[in-house]
Enzyme design. Sequence first.
Site, PDB file in Angstrom:
ATOM      1  N   HIS A 182       4.033  -0.487   2.551  1.00  0.00           N
ATOM      2  CA  HIS A 182       3.499  -0.170   3.734  1.00  0.00           C
ATOM      3  C   HIS A 182       4.311  -0.927   4.795  1.00  0.00           C
ATOM      4  CE1 HIS A 182       1.660  -3.947   2.941  1.00  0.00           C
ATOM      5  NE2 HIS A 182       1.064  -3.581   1.965  1.00  0.00           N
ATOM      6  N   ALA A 183       3.752  -1.174   5.979  1.00  0.00           N
ATOM      7  CA  ALA A 183       4.607  -1.833   7.055  1.00  0.00           C
ATOM      8  C   ALA A 183       5.297  -3.179   6.594  1.00  0.00           C
ATOM      9  CB  ALA A 183       3.793  -2.019   8.222  1.00  0.00           C
TER      10      ALA A 183
END
Length: 629
Positions: free
Chosen positions: A29-30
């Site tokens: 994810h980010a």
Amino acid sequence: MSAAGDGNDPRGAAPACVQVDLELLEALHARPASMLVRLASRQTADVELVCEGRRANAKKILEVLRLGARRGSRLQLTARGEDAAASLEKLAELVRGGFVSDALPESGTAAALGMAVGRASWMRAPDLESPESLRGFAPISVGENAEAQSARLRGAFEGAALDLAKLIGALPPREAQLFEPELVILTELLQGALGHAVTETSAEAALDAAATEVRTERTDLVRDAFGRVRARLRGGAASGQEAHEALESAQGERILVTDTLTPSLLVSLPPSFSGIVASDHLGAGYTSHAAILARGRGLPLVFAPPHAVEAIAEDDVVVIESTVQSCHFWVSPSAEFVAKARARRDLWRTREAEEQARAAELSASASSPAALPAFIVRANVSARDERIPDVADGIGLLRTELLFAAAHKAPSELEQAAVYRELARRVAGKPCVVRLFDAGGDKPLAWLPAPPDDPDLRGIGLLFANTDVLRAQLRAIDRAHGAPDSDVRILVPMVRSADDVERVRRSLKTDIAVGSMIESLAAAREVDSIARISDFISIGTNDLASSMLGVDRTRGALTTDASLLAVIRSIVEGAHARGRKVTVCGELAGDALGARMLVGLGVDALSVTSARITPIKLALQGSRVDVDG
């Protein structure tokens, strides 16, 4: 890890391609994706990722995120080119370690110095740049007529003004005055919103339409004002109250993480919050009202790129170390790192307290008639309400372009004169060196445009291309110079030759001291003729290092390259030969080691950020100079 060469090198050269298969301990994810991309971007080799048949360039964040790689997925990393094996090993170590950030911090800009450790608490705000996001606030009544819209708008603005007045009354005077301009802003915004009430379908839409008209005038106070009115239109609590209630429920030490930092949000922070990481959508950063409040409250504040801020999740452990202008923060580091960070933070706070106590002693001894004068250290000032320590020897660099950076048009002569006079009064009896608007390059101002045939024009050259702005500023400085007990001086930025100084002098009506800022190697070579026509010399080491060493201003700010030091010495010797004092006002002056080196090179004074005056004073406590400065 597997490797394969091209088969054509009989000497058995290192393989051109290496590959490794790993299991993901955390989804891409980010935050982990951002870490992976940052590390890959530092490598010379090209790195490709493969997950479930999908491929991505490891140096491109959007491609990595599109992999949709989940925890437990198999990830294949392939590196090709120079240092492929070493590059792949670094990336593999990051993945195997579960993306712990100990050795890979995020970078940002410090708007308020300090250290902090805590868990993240998110607070989001709508983006004034995007009408679509503003309209995320659903109208209470769509299709209301103009009269009904106007009535709701007036009620909302009146409520917002009452909320603001209540806040001003509850704050200490120094903080309260930062919010006073917002009362005027509310009045002006109301007129704009009422003008749209005849064409829009709701009061909310009228307010949003007014918001799109103030993009060139935006400051965090404008955003603050819109937030107050929106809260009232929605029937909610006063702006900041909802935020305070939400943040107060968070347990333990906390770090505020926000995409939009407003003054009201900052003053709503409970005592458990010890630091802030924010995106700088407004471009004001250090000079914003929120940053001024943070510095006054001793809250470390880091402005970081939006992608780095967005990668922080609620309750992530965040470590902030903003002890210099270019700073770092860590997200979800190891427990061992956090423990050491807390120890560093406690030591930082202890040293700060000790420095303040020693500064008080230094200030008291300096007032004694028998005391020898300490080395001159003045303040670099970037905001009207910036706190200037009593121990400062005046203002050595008033960054006028930052005082008015948020204005949509050039400030008037009277407006400027009032600000310059006020700041000169705050250091009465000490110098207040007012630098002319230093714009262009990486500091564009909408009301100081460069000519089409010379788009890179900067400093005094840009002012000569905008003579109306220059003349108004010189008249304003003349006015401030005439005030009682003021020692206002002019500093000409990016001087190229003695002729630049002569042209400025011809526009002045009073006998005011005019100094030259030497920031390029070409100007350094002209120091004799420039010093002859100047009353004093300032050296801007940030730009001087950049022009000499071919690096950006940030990377070159603290360099002690021998060639740079040799040029500084030559400037000092040339200025002294003409009987002129020399001040250094770049970042190098605010570093303890750099300051000592500059003193050794013969400079007469330093000018540093307000937060660095005390430590630099203490570092140079044994250095003495002539009283005349």
